[in-house]
Write a protein that holds these residues in place. Structure first.
Motif, PDB file in Angstrom:
ATOM      1  N   LYS A   1       0.840  -1.197   0.000  1.00 10.55           N
ATOM      2  CA  LYS A   1       0.000   0.000   0.000  1.00 10.55           C
ATOM      3  C   LYS A   1       0.877   1.250   0.000  1.00 10.55           C
ATOM      4  CE  LYS A   1      -4.254   1.610   2.144  1.00 10.55           C
ATOM      5  NZ  LYS A   1      -3.892   3.022   2.214  1.00 10.55           N
ATOM      6  N   PRO A   2       1.431   1.613  -1.151  1.00  8.65           N
ATOM      7  CA  PRO A   2       2.263   2.819  -1.190  1.00  8.65           C
ATOM      8  C   PRO A   2       1.422   4.084  -1.030  1.00  8.65           C
ATOM      9  CG  PRO A   2       2.102   1.811  -3.361  1.00  8.65           C
ATOM     10  CD  PRO A   2       1.336   0.943  -2.443  1.00  8.65           C
ATOM     11  N   GLN A   3       1.916   5.010  -0.227  1.00  7.53           N
ATOM     12  CA  GLN A   3       1.168   6.256  -0.026  1.00  7.53           C
ATOM     13  C   GLN A   3       1.859   7.439  -0.702  1.00  7.53           C
ATOM     14  OE1 GLN A   3       1.156   5.906   4.166  1.00  7.53           O
ATOM     15  NE2 GLN A   3      -0.862   4.942   4.224  1.00  7.53           N
ATOM     16  N   VAL A   4       3.158   7.499  -0.556  1.00  4.23           N
ATOM     17  CA  VAL A   4       3.912   8.557  -1.235  1.00  4.23           C
ATOM     18  C   VAL A   4       5.066   7.867  -1.971  1.00  4.23           C
ATOM     19  CG1 VAL A   4       5.243  10.667  -0.964  1.00  4.23           C
ATOM     20  CG2 VAL A   4       3.368  10.189   0.599  1.00  4.23           C
ATOM     21  N   ILE A   5       5.248   8.214  -3.232  1.00  3.48           N
ATOM     22  CA  ILE A   5       6.386   7.649  -3.946  1.00  3.48           C
ATOM     23  C   ILE A   5       7.395   8.756  -4.223  1.00  3.48           C
ATOM     24  CG2 ILE A   5       5.212   5.685  -5.009  1.00  3.48           C
ATOM     25  CD1 ILE A   5       5.057   7.457  -7.569  1.00  3.48           C
ATOM     26  N   SER A   6       8.621   8.362  -4.408  1.00  5.18           N
ATOM     27  CA  SER A   6       9.658   9.338  -4.720  1.00  5.18           C
ATOM     28  C   SER A   6      10.324   8.929  -6.028  1.00  5.18           C
ATOM     29  CB  SER A   6      10.681   9.384  -3.592  1.00  5.18           C
ATOM     30  OG  SER A   6      11.119   8.085  -3.302  1.00  5.18           O
ATOM     31  N   THR A   7      10.670   9.914  -6.825  1.00  3.85           N
ATOM     32  CA  THR A   7      11.322   9.638  -8.100  1.00  3.85           C
ATOM     33  C   THR A   7      12.578  10.489  -8.190  1.00  3.85           C
ATOM     34  OG1 THR A   7       9.959  11.326  -9.142  1.00  3.85           O
ATOM     35  CG2 THR A   7       9.223   9.059  -9.361  1.00  3.85           C
ATOM     36  N   SER A   8      13.573   9.965  -8.851  1.00  2.00           N
ATOM     37  CA  SER A   8      14.807  10.723  -9.017  1.00  2.00           C
ATOM     38  C   SER A   8      15.105  10.871 -10.498  1.00  2.00           C
ATOM     39  CB  SER A   8      15.970   9.998  -8.349  1.00  2.00           C
ATOM     40  OG  SER A   8      16.303   8.858  -9.087  1.00  2.00           O
ATOM     41  N   ASP A   9      15.817  11.926 -10.838  1.00  2.00           N
ATOM     42  CA  ASP A   9      16.271  12.055 -12.220  1.00  2.00           C
ATOM     43  C   ASP A   9      17.800  12.100 -12.242  1.00  2.00           C
ATOM     44  OD1 ASP A   9      17.128  14.650 -11.755  1.00  2.00           O
ATOM     45  OD2 ASP A   9      15.275  15.534 -12.452  1.00  2.00           O
ATOM     46  N   ILE A  10      18.334  12.033 -13.428  1.00  6.17           N
ATOM     47  CA  ILE A  10      19.774  11.897 -13.607  1.00  6.17           C
ATOM     48  C   ILE A  10      20.510  13.175 -13.171  1.00  6.17           C
ATOM     49  CG2 ILE A  10      19.775  12.678 -16.028  1.00  6.17           C
ATOM     50  CD1 ILE A  10      21.651   9.587 -15.107  1.00  6.17           C
ATOM     51  N   ASN A  11      19.780  14.301 -13.042  1.00  5.70           N
ATOM     52  CA  ASN A  11      20.419  15.541 -12.617  1.00  5.70           C
ATOM     53  C   ASN A  11      20.515  15.674 -11.102  1.00  5.70           C
ATOM     54  OD1 ASN A  11      18.928  17.083 -15.406  1.00  5.70           O
ATOM     55  ND2 ASN A  11      21.086  16.662 -15.144  1.00  5.70           N
ATOM     56  N   GLY A  12      20.007  14.696 -10.373  1.00  7.11           N
ATOM     57  CA  GLY A  12      20.168  14.714  -8.936  1.00  7.11           C
ATOM     58  C   GLY A  12      19.004  15.271  -8.141  1.00  7.11           C
ATOM     59  N   PHE A  13      17.862  15.437  -8.749  1.00  5.28           N
ATOM     60  CA  PHE A  13      16.690  15.920  -8.023  1.00  5.28           C
ATOM     61  C   PHE A  13      15.822  14.743  -7.594  1.00  5.28           C
ATOM     62  CE2 PHE A  13      17.827  19.548 -10.651  1.00  5.28           C
ATOM     63  CZ  PHE A  13      17.776  20.579  -9.734  1.00  5.28           C
TER      64      PHE A  13
END
Lengths: 175, 387
Positions: free
Chosen positions: B366-378
């Motif tokens: 049951k994911p509630q908040v997901i996080s994503t990253s990009d190659i620029n470091g954000f």
């Protein structure tokens, strides 16, 4: 009408690049602990895409070769007269000497019939935005035509002046 | 180094993979090279307030994948130097300590993941093998063995996942354009894991079903009840398959979903009717199951519909372009692309493609908040409560 076809040509290149510049870091499958642009080595057919040719006329065309971690874009421009062939060759040399400043410029064109080549790898996508790279290539294609035309006109102008001097001298007229 | 890190709200030079620990108090980040950085988050999502507490320098080549298991608190890292390392938090030394893990890969490891209990891991490799690793009590190290004598895929395996209910099967997606579900039962480890549709499997290395795609398979995912399986390919197709009878080798026809955009690199089931995928389009896409099948529902980031005010040019190349713009007078007549020809940048939160997606709050079921990253470091966070 001519302007319209140039716009269509550029738009097609833009969309092709937009779809192919989806690159990721990818280690080699054949050599251990090595990462190389798959399109340059072409040793693994599974990681290559079918090359695409976008042509505006017989002479003006653009070849897009894509792979999982690199894309090669080769451009041919129109050369109707000998002077255009000469100018293109000189420009090619000029750019090859400065290829490091252009980051994505390939020092030698990838194929015989093409004049300029770019090689874009996943590392470039880390440094530059995809939109930036696409706009640069489009500007380059649009600009190179204009540049060669301008140079051609300048040469014709200069030869005309030189010829005038020469004939004047022959006629012994004071200038 | 520490102070310069603290100034910016991004990780420099970039992020290629990351993993949260159980309560998100620590994060492991691979900054696109052979190091792994461990940050203490001080219970904030703001990168500029994070504190780097350890740098792990055991790998020799860029790290490709990280996975931190919430139950066992073990960090799994796979690298393109052919190695896999399991890191444990030790009592005698501060921070993480490597445990020996042996995987007989000859080229490079691309993706790695734990099973739901953290008792075994799977590694996708550039040789086409999928390795299943488990802890060997006798030798006191982790041993990975290939799923069979024969190489499973003809090309690199870029995505591997265990089924989240029993962990007795592993799904693998490869750049040879196939996607397979293979059994990986290990007696002594999986004996008590008998839930879900694959709970009765007791073989190792048997391919249950195989899907043929038109392009490279970029990512695979199981729903939390292991009944639905999804894979995304590089030709912009999403495929959903009912695998509830796959243990009996009944192959259902995949339900193909086409969408407008670029390929996906990561995907995740929120629940049995909601699916999230993200990749080269810089925004997470939400797909919903309706009466007529799976359908695109919305973007999590509205920015994709909005053109960024500031027009993007080939700005980085300005110096190099001196050739085209030799003087101020010529600049006026210099090269300028027409508005409809040039490509415009969208006002998305991520400025570059999303390369990693991890659950921030909630658990795998049951994911509630997901996080994503990009190659620029954000790193960006997306709330799923409203879905």
């Amino acid at each position: 009408m001519a302007q319209q076809t140039l716009a269509n040509y550029l738009k097609t290149i833009r969309d092709t690049l937009d779809a192919t510049l989806n690159l990721r870091f990818f280690p080699s499958e054949l050599v251990e602990r090595q990462t190389h642009p798959e399109i340059e080595f072409q040793d693994n057919a599974k990681l290559l895409m079918k090359p695409l040719i976008i042509s505006k006329s017989d002479q003006e065309k653009c070849l897009v070769e894509a792979s999982i971690n690199s894309v090669r874009v080769s451009i041919a421009i129109k050369k109707n007269q000998d002077i255009e062939v000469l100018l293109t060759h000189m420009l090619e040399r000029f750019l090859a000497l400065r290829a490091d400043k252009f980051y994505i410029m390939r020092k030698k064109p990838a194929h015989e019939n093409y004049d300029f080549s770019f090689l874009i790898t996943d590392e470039h996508l880390m440094k530059f935005k995809k939109e930036e790279l696409i706009n640069f290539i489009l500007e380059f294609i649009q600009g190179i035509d204009k540049e060669i035309n301008d140079m051609k006109l300048a040469i014709i102008n200069q030869t005309r002046i030189a010829a005038a001097f020469f004939t004047n001298a022959l006629a012994n007229n004071p200038i | 180094m520490q102070s310069s890190q603290a100034q910016v709200n991004r990780i420099l030079p970039g992020i290629s993979s990351f993993a949260w620990n159980r309560d998100c108090s620590k994060i492991a980040i691979c900054p696109t090279n052979q190091e792994i950085w461990i940050f203490k988050t001080n219970s904030t999502a703001d990168i500029s307030k994070w504190e780097r507490i350890q740098v792990l320098r055991e790998h020799l080549n860029p790290v490709s994948s990280l996975d931190w298991h919430p139950l066992t608190n073990l960090l799994l890292s796979s690298s393109t130097d052919r190695g896999v390392i399991v890191w444990e938090e030790s009592k005698d030394v501060q921070g993480l300590k490597p445990q020996l893990a042996v995987v007989k890969e000859t080229k490079a490891n691309i993706d790695a993941a734990w099973n739901h209990k953290g008792t075994k891991f799977c590694v996708g490799a550039a040789s086409g093998n999928v390795f299943i690793g488990s802890f060997s009590e006798a030798n006191n190290f982790w041993v990975g063995r290939a799923t069979g004598k024969k190489v499973l895929h003809k090309s690199s395996v870029v995505s591997v996942r265990f089924d989240p209910q029993s962990g007795r099967v592993v799904a693998s997606g490869s750049t040879d354009g196939t996607c397979q579900i293979t059994t990986c039962f290990i007696s002594g480890i999986d004996d008590s894991n008998n839930q879900g549709p694959f709970g009765s499997i007791n073989t190792f290395g048997e391919t249950l079903i195989k899907f043929q795609a038109q392009g490279w398979v970029n990512t695979v995912s199981f729903s939390s009840d292991a009944n639905i399986f999804a894979y995304a390919t590089h030709d912009c197709e999403l495929n959903f398959i009912d695998v509830s009878k796959a243990a009996q080798k009944v192959k259902e026809k995949p339900e193909k979903v086409l969408y407008k955009g670029n390929p996906f690199l990561n995907c995740l089931f929120v629940n049995e009717t909601t699916f999230i995928a993200c990749g080269f389009d810089k925004v997470p896409f939400v797909f919903k199951k309706t009466a007529s099948g799976w359908q695109f529902s919305k973007y999590l980031d509205d920015g994709i519909n909005k053109v960024k005010e500031q027009q993007i040019t080939s700005g980085s190349f300005d110096n190099a372009q001196a050739f085209f713009k030799r003087s101020e007078t010529e600049r006026a007549s210099g090269v300028k692309l027409d508005d409809d020809v040039s490509i415009r940048e969208m006002a998305t939160k991520h400025q570059n493609y999303i390369n990693c997606l991890k659950i921030y709050a909630g658990n795998a079921a049951k994911p509630q908040v997901i996080s994503t990253s990009d190659i620029n470091g954000f790193i960006n966070y997306w709330d799923l409560q409203s879905l």
